[in-house]
Design a protein around this motif. Structure first.
Motif, short mmCIF file in Angstrom:
data_model
loop_
_atom_site.label_atom_id
_atom_site.label_comp_id
_atom_site.label_asym_id
_atom_site.label_seq_id
_atom_site.Cartn_x
_atom_site.Cartn_y
_atom_site.Cartn_z
N MET A 1 -3.77 0.23 -9.06
CA MET A 1 -3.55 0.65 -7.67
C MET A 1 -2.96 2.06 -7.66
O MET A 1 -2.04 2.36 -8.42
CB MET A 1 -2.61 -0.33 -6.96
CG MET A 1 -2.39 -0.01 -5.48
SD MET A 1 -1.17 -1.10 -4.70
CE MET A 1 -1.99 -2.69 -4.83
N ALA A 2 -3.50 2.92 -6.81
CA ALA A 2 -3.01 4.29 -6.71
C ALA A 2 -1.56 4.31 -6.23
O ALA A 2 -1.10 3.38 -5.54
CB ALA A 2 -3.89 5.10 -5.77
N LEU A 3 -0.85 5.38 -6.59
CA LEU A 3 0.56 5.47 -6.23
C LEU A 3 0.75 5.47 -4.71
O LEU A 3 1.71 4.88 -4.21
CB LEU A 3 1.17 6.74 -6.84
CG LEU A 3 2.66 6.96 -6.57
CD1 LEU A 3 3.48 5.79 -7.08
CD2 LEU A 3 3.13 8.27 -7.19
N ARG A 4 -0.16 6.10 -3.99
CA ARG A 4 -0.05 6.12 -2.52
C ARG A 4 -0.05 4.70 -1.97
O ARG A 4 0.79 4.34 -1.14
CB ARG A 4 -1.21 6.92 -1.93
CG ARG A 4 -1.26 6.90 -0.40
CD ARG A 4 -2.55 7.54 0.11
NE ARG A 4 -2.67 7.42 1.55
CZ ARG A 4 -2.25 8.30 2.43
NH1 ARG A 4 -1.68 9.41 2.01
NH2 ARG A 4 -2.40 8.10 3.72
N GLN A 5 -0.99 3.88 -2.44
CA GLN A 5 -1.07 2.51 -1.95
C GLN A 5 0.13 1.69 -2.39
O GLN A 5 0.61 0.82 -1.65
CB GLN A 5 -2.37 1.86 -2.44
CG GLN A 5 -2.66 0.52 -1.80
CD GLN A 5 -2.77 0.60 -0.29
OE1 GLN A 5 -3.34 1.54 0.25
NE2 GLN A 5 -2.19 -0.37 0.40
N GLN A 6 0.63 1.95 -3.59
CA GLN A 6 1.82 1.25 -4.06
C GLN A 6 3.02 1.55 -3.17
O GLN A 6 3.80 0.65 -2.83
CB GLN A 6 2.12 1.64 -5.51
CG GLN A 6 1.11 1.16 -6.53
CD GLN A 6 1.49 1.57 -7.94
OE1 GLN A 6 2.66 1.67 -8.27
NE2 GLN A 6 0.49 1.82 -8.77
N ILE A 7 3.17 2.82 -2.81
CA ILE A 7 4.30 3.21 -1.96
C ILE A 7 4.19 2.54 -0.59
O ILE A 7 5.17 1.99 -0.06
CB ILE A 7 4.36 4.74 -1.81
CG1 ILE A 7 4.65 5.39 -3.17
CG2 ILE A 7 5.41 5.15 -0.79
CD1 ILE A 7 4.57 6.90 -3.15
N LEU A 8 2.99 2.57 -0.01
CA LEU A 8 2.81 1.96 1.31
C LEU A 8 3.05 0.45 1.26
O LEU A 8 3.69 -0.11 2.16
CB LEU A 8 1.40 2.26 1.82
CG LEU A 8 1.12 3.72 2.20
CD1 LEU A 8 -0.36 3.91 2.51
CD2 LEU A 8 1.97 4.15 3.38
N SER A 9 2.56 -0.20 0.22
CA SER A 9 2.76 -1.65 0.11
C SER A 9 4.24 -2.00 -0.05
O SER A 9 4.72 -3.00 0.50
CB SER A 9 1.96 -2.20 -1.08
OG SER A 9 0.58 -1.97 -0.90
#
Length: 301
Positions: A1-9
């Motif tokens: 999972m990309a870092l952007r999606q990890q942060i949002l999750s």
């Protein structure tokens, strides 16, 4: 999972206490990557500078998660009321910060502006206007009283601060409507299409293949209004002294949803009966036309 999606999750569970803010994303990043020393720089790189773009990205992720929360484990069609109740309950989970989600939805991605015209005559006139200094209590007055300021110098300060442009305040009224439309579209899909075998072609009165008819749009527009009217109860100010994170107006919002859905179904039923009547008229007109055509041919006309 990309870092952007990890942060949002990781940021979504923080919404009830930290709201849709840039700092929420920064805190989520620090929980994922404690070794990162410059979290603001990482947020700037991934989500953009300022506070609007990061907050909007968080609102968009919250919307996507809300659409997924509408579905249950059933593999067949779901009740429309149950689907929308799950979505309203999901919105109530962010508590009083739901207002900020709506504020972000109405905030444009950029602020329009126009160049500030250069009018030498106006600047000359303003230089003659002297603005007295602001009031200072006698006990706090300096030994050297401030001198009056010219209006032109204030204009210069404003133009330098805005890059010689005049910002125009604006809102995006389509933001909440688009938000409700997506919810209505997903709800109708779960209510009408979930588990349905695809491949059937919708046909008209003369068996011709057709695309989405007016009722397709009517249903979604009507259900969007139903949802917005019901969820608006969650936007009321909290009672004084309330410490709960769950919205205290959830029951009121769900009751409003039941009432609005009944009206929606009643109006929709009336429209469907009107459409059936129109279909009967169309079939009758077709029958008369064919009869006259046969009569004309039989008479060699």
């Amino acid at each position: 999972m990309a870092l952007r999606q990890q942060i949002l999750s990781s940021a979504l569970p923080l919404l009830p206490t930290h709201s849709f803010t840039r700092s929420t994303l920064s805190q989520a990043l620090r929980s994922l990557k404690p070794q990162v020393s410059n979290s603001d720089g990482v947020i700037d790189t991934i989500f953009g500078n300022g506070s609007v773009a990061p907050s909007r990205a968080l609102v968009d992720a919250w919307q996507e998660e809300g659409l997924r929360a509408m579905s249950s484990s059933k593999e067949t069609k779901e009740d429309l009321g149950d689907v929308l109740k799950r979505r309203i309950t999901y919105s109530a989970g962010v508590g009083e910060h739901l207002v900020e989600a709506y504020a972000n939805l109405t905030t444009p991605s950029s602020t329009p502006s126009i160049p500030l015209p250069s009018i030498p005559i106006l600047r000359t006139l303003l230089s003659t206007v002297k603005i007295p200094p602001s009031y200072v209590p006698p006990a706090l007055q300096p030994s050297n009283p401030p001198t009056p300021t010219s209006a032109s110098s204030i204009l210069d300060q404003m133009t330098n601060a805005t890059g010689h442009r005049i910002p125009l305040s604006s809102i995006n009224p389509l933001g909440p409507l688009s938000y409700a439309w997506r919810i209505a579209d997903e709800a109708l899909f779960l209510n009408e299409q979930k588990g349905k075998v695809q491949g059937s072609v919708r046909r008209g009165y003369w068996n011709e293949p057709t695309g989405p008819g007016p009722e397709w749009y009517t249903k979604r527009i009507g259900l969007s209004i139903v949802y917005l009217a019901s969820e608006s109860a969650l936007l009321q100010p909290y009672p004084v002294g309330s410490t709960t994170t769950m919205n205290p107006y959830l029951d009121k919002s769900l009751a409003a949803l039941d009432t609005n859905l009944e009206r929606y179904k009643s109006i929709l039923s009336s429209l469907e009966r009107s459409e059936e009547n129109m279909g009967d008229v169309a079939n009758f007109v077709d029958y008369v036309a064919r009869s006259w055509g046969g009569l004309i041919k039989s008479r060699y006309l």
